[in-house]
Structure formats: structure tokens, C-alpha cells
Scaffold this active site. Structure first.
Site, mmCIF file in Angstrom:
data_model
loop_
_atom_site.group_PDB
_atom_site.id
_atom_site.type_symbol
_atom_site.label_atom_id
_atom_site.label_comp_id
_atom_site.label_asym_id
_atom_site.label_seq_id
_atom_site.Cartn_x
_atom_site.Cartn_y
_atom_site.Cartn_z
ATOM 1 N N GLU A 69 0.869 -1.385 0.253
ATOM 2 C CA GLU A 69 -0.285 -0.138 0.013
ATOM 3 C C GLU A 69 0.644 1.450 -0.417
ATOM 4 O O GLU A 69 0.239 2.540 -0.863
ATOM 5 C CB GLU A 69 -0.849 0.025 1.471
ATOM 6 N N PRO A 272 9.829 -15.324 -0.074
ATOM 7 C CA PRO A 272 9.281 -16.862 0.929
ATOM 8 C C PRO A 272 8.879 -14.950 1.953
ATOM 9 O O PRO A 272 9.522 -14.006 1.669
ATOM 10 C CB PRO A 272 9.857 -17.581 1.889
ATOM 11 N N ARG A 273 7.316 -15.118 2.052
ATOM 12 C CA ARG A 273 6.535 -13.394 2.301
ATOM 13 C C ARG A 273 7.337 -13.265 3.801
ATOM 14 O O ARG A 273 7.743 -12.346 3.832
ATOM 15 C CB ARG A 273 5.364 -14.064 2.375
ATOM 16 N N MET A 313 14.780 -8.516 2.803
ATOM 17 C CA MET A 313 13.550 -7.458 2.201
ATOM 18 C C MET A 313 14.466 -6.523 0.972
ATOM 19 O O MET A 313 14.899 -6.443 0.517
ATOM 20 C CB MET A 313 13.716 -7.311 3.543
ATOM 21 N N GLU A 315 14.188 -7.062 -2.392
ATOM 22 C CA GLU A 315 14.655 -7.184 -3.398
ATOM 23 C C GLU A 315 13.900 -8.137 -4.625
ATOM 24 O O GLU A 315 14.672 -8.780 -5.526
ATOM 25 C CB GLU A 315 16.171 -8.286 -3.150
ATOM 26 N N PRO A 341 0.246 -8.978 -8.733
ATOM 27 C CA PRO A 341 1.217 -9.578 -10.117
ATOM 28 C C PRO A 341 1.277 -8.276 -10.462
ATOM 29 O O PRO A 341 1.821 -9.022 -11.641
ATOM 30 C CB PRO A 341 -0.211 -10.782 -10.651
ATOM 31 N N GLU A 343 3.771 -6.174 -10.366
ATOM 32 C CA GLU A 343 5.125 -5.562 -10.539
ATOM 33 C C GLU A 343 5.757 -6.928 -11.284
ATOM 34 O O GLU A 343 6.794 -6.940 -11.853
ATOM 35 C CB GLU A 343 6.101 -5.394 -8.958
#
Length: 434
Positions: A69, A272-273, A313, A315, A341, A343
Site C-alpha cells: 500500500e 518467502p513472504r 527484504m 529485493e 501480480p 510488479e
């Protein structure tokens, strides 16, 4: 701007309850700190306190929940800053502060959003005294919103979205929904479906201005890091599992083992998120007999590397620039909703996704309809789709080109949003900090 509305009983109860809970705010924040969900040096911000002075002149406060966001708001922030307005951006996660800190325009300030308690809301607004409040997507914080309305500060909800599931829940609380939405001077929805839901709940027409995430700049990449990555994967078939959630990332390891028999030299990159899942994924890959490396500890991608776990983070832009097939996560878990989706599509990748994509339903529908993405039912289906794309460079290139065109055709929401906000923007310093 909105007159002070009559509050619903549910909202009055919320205010009273959060006032009582504020007494335990510090223990709660320290618990979050212990679990890595807060920044120790910036903990006072969560209580509405800051050591940063308010800059002089008209100030616009924008709020987004987290990384996605906040990044989507950057083009609008740049437009506002270009008008000579001071800009404050708040988000609620540690990861968002790390990512956004390097991408904000000069002069813009990032703060952690205060907890939605009455005292924290008052402290925050006393300090920053915004001339316009802009919330993004589905951020509806009753105390912050109510305090801004009480002070007669114009408020806007932009890029608003609401899933069918959320709409059904809000329909059970019609008075509260109309009360909250009535505080906004203007509501601008992402899609026609979102606009219809907000119109039904608010009792007033809500226009659709499009999704501002289409206008966000693609995530950056260090040129030297990109060149090194391209050299390390040269000549190998590569696919990326991006923003995966628990279960998905482990299953992607099994997909790799199956595909490696059909695609010699295959490299799977899992992002991974939650970056703290990295070590567990390396261990899981080892149990499957696969060679896995961890980016956070500097493991290089060697010719024998099967799986590279990108547990760092900020990358994703680096890996998306490999321009290959990207499976977008949180879409094969039933309670998912799908990650963004836009990006990977914007950076020239073919997109694959599961059936659970409510968070970006229209975007995925547009990509699917254009043949720019592939919907898969399960991991076996994902393996078949990857074999089809990675085994035929022409198909991969065509799907990626179509994806980029879909995104390009849907840009422009930021400009439309900015135009709708014009009547609420301060045009001189007469109201600044009032």
C-alpha cells in the site's frame, strides 16, 4: 467537509473499549517487539509521539497498511510534493519502514501509524495537524478517522477495495459501515465491483478511479547485483516462486524435484513472504535431497544449486528482472487472496497463480483473459504449466509481453485520483497546521 455525524452504538462501544485497552498498550507493544513486529527505537510513534518536528506549511497525511500500500502511494506522494505540500506517510509494519525509507521523495516523512486508541489519535493529530487525511484501500480506523472528522479535517479513502467476503460481513453491521464511511468527504474505489459495494454500504455514489498500484514504479534493483545474478543463472531454466506463504513454499520444493527430471539444470528461486522462514525451507529442501542456499547468509548460486531461498527484504525487483516465469503466492492457500501480480508483469515476466486471488480479482481476471497469466489448480498443475512455459522460450516471451501490455493499458489511476482530490487540497498556507 463532513459535518460531525451521529455515531452508531457499535462505534461508541469501540471507542469505549479501546480507551480501556490503551492502559495496556505498552505491554502489548513490548510483546510485539519481542516477536519482531515493532522497531525498538520508534516505539513511541505507535502511541502518537515523535521526536520529529512538524514541518511548516500545508501537510498531507497518507496512510497505507504495509509495504504494498505504501509503495502504491509513492506516485501520488510525488505529485503532492511537487505541489509544494509537505507529506507524511504512515504504515503499520517494520518491513514497510525499511522498504519505504529508501524510496520516499526528498522532504517526505515516514512514521509508524499510531494505535487506534482515543489518546494516541489525539496525540498524533495534535503533533502533525494535517490539512488533509488520505487513507488507502481498506484502512478504516474508527478513532483516528473520528478524531480527524471532529477537527473538521477533510478526509479521503482512495484506491478503496472490498472483497465479497468483507462486504458480506459489513452488511451485517449497516449502521457502523454507514457511520464510518460517512466520515469521509470522498471515497474513490479501485474497480466497479468495489464501487458498487461501497455505494451500497455508504448510501452515496462512489466512483471507480482504477487501481493506483498499476502506476507504482517497479521495485528497484542494484545494477551490480543484477549483473552478478544474471551471470550465476546464465544458461539455466529458472522460475521464481514469489511472496509464498507457509505450505506453498514447501510445496514449491517438491515441484522443483519433479520438474528437474524434465528440465535439466533447473533453478528454483523462492522468495518467502516471511523472511524468517528461510532456514526451515533450506532444511526442508535438504530432506527432499535438494541442494539449497540462503541469500541472507551470502550463499552463492552454484551450478549444483537446486533452490535459492531469497530471504531478504526489498529485493523482489532484482529477481523479477530475470524475466522468466513467476508464480505469485498466497494464491494456492484457501484463506489466501493472492499477492500483487502487477510488479512481475510490469517487469516482463509470465505470471502463474492459484485460484484464490480475491485481493486482486480484476487484475488476475484481465491477465488471464489476455493469455498473460496461467491459473493453476494445485501444485501438480503448476508443474505442468511451468514445463510448458520453460520448455518453450517463445511461449514464455509471448506471455510476458502480453502481461506487460495489460498493465500498461490500465495505468493512469493516480492522475485520476489526484484530480478528484483537488477540491480538498490546501491551495495556500492559510489553513496549514490549523
Amino acid at each position: 467537509m463532513s459535518a460531525a455525524p451521529r455515531r452508531s452504538i457499535a462505534r461508541a462501544l469501540y471507542r469505549g473499549g479501546t480507551a480501556l485497552l490503551e492502559a495496556g498498550a505498552l505491554p502489548f507493544l513490548h510483546w510485539r517487539l519481542k516477536h519482531g513486529k515493532e522497531d525498538a527505537l520508534r516505539l513511541p510513534e505507535r502511541l502518537g509521539r515523535t521526536s520529529i518536528p512538524r514541518p511548516p506549511g500545508p501537510l498531507i497525511w497518507l496512510h497505507g497498511a504495509s509495504v504494498g500500500e505504501g509503495l502504491a502511494l509513492l506516485p501520488l506522494i510525488e505529485r503532492l510534493a511537487g505541489r509544494g505540500l509537505q507529506v507524511l506517510l504512515t504504515t503499520g509494519t517494520v518491513s514497510s519502514s525499511r522498504v519505504l525509507g529508501n524510496r520516499m521523495p526528498p522532504g517526505a516523512v515516514h512514521q509508524f501509524a499510531p494505535l487506534d486508541g482515543p489518546r494516541a489519535a489525539r496525540r498524533f493529530l495534535d503533533q502533525w495537524r494535517p490539512d488533509l487525511v488520505i487513507f488507502a484501500e481498506s484502512e478504516l480506523w474508527p478513532n483516528l478517522l473520528g478524531e480527524a472528522t471532529r477537527r473538521r479535517i477533510p478526509t479521503a479513502l482512495i484506491n478503496a477495495r472490498m472483497s465479497a467476503r468483507s462486504f458480506a460481513r459489513w452488511r451485517r453491521l449497516p449502521a457502523l459501515a454507514r457511520d464510518l464511511l460517512g466520515d469521509f468527504d470522498i471515497v474513490l474505489a479501485q474497480t466497479q465491483a468495489d464501487a458498487k459495494r461501497y455505494t451500497a454500504l455508504s448510501g452515496r455514489p462512489v466512483p471507480s478511479t482504477g487501481t493506483i498500484k498499476f502506476d507504482a514504479a517497479p521495485p528497484p534493483a542494484n545494477p551490480a547485483e543484477l549483473a552478478a545474478l544474471q551471470r550465476s543463472v546464465a544458461g539455466r531454466p529458472v522460475w521464481i516462486a514469489a511472496s509464498t506463504h507457509a505450505g506453498e513454499d514447501q510445496d514449491c520444493c517438491a515441484v522443483h524435484r519433479e520438474l528437474s527430471h524434465r528440465l535439466p539444470g533447473l533453478l528454483t528461486i523462492i522468495v518467502p513472504r516471511k523472511v524468517d522462514r528461510g532456514p526451515a525451507l533450506v532444511a526442508h529442501a535438504g530432506q527432499l535431497g535438494l541442494s539449497a542456499g540462503l541469500r541472507s547468509r551470502g550463499d552463492a548460486i552454484e551450478p549444483e544449486t537446486d533452490i535459492h531461498i531469497a530471504d531478504t527484504m526489498g529485493e523482489l525487483g532484482l529477481f523479477y528482472r530475470l524475466q522468466t516465469a513467476v508464480f505469485v503466492g498466497k494464491s494456492l492457500v484457501p484463506a489466501g487472496g493472492g499477492q500483487n501480480p502487477i510488479e512481475p508483469a510490469k517487469l516482463g515476466n509470465a505470471v502463474l497463480h492459484g485460484p484464490h486471488t480475491a485481493n486482486f480479482a480484476e487484475v488476475y481476471a484481465d491477465l488471464d483473459a489476455a493469455g498473460a497469466s496461467v491459473r493453476v489448480a494445485d501444485m501438480a498443475d503448476l508443474g505442468a504449466a511451468l514445463t510448458n512455459l520453460l520448455g518453450d522460450r517463445m511461449k514464455l516471451t509471448q506471455a510476458a509481453r502480453k502481461a506487460a501490455l495489460v498493465i500498461e493499458a490500465r495505468m493512469g489511476a493516480t492522475e485520476r485520483t489526484f484530480e478528484q482530490l483537488q477540491p480538498y487540497l490546501p491551495h495556500d498556507g492559510s489553513r496549514a497546521g490549523s
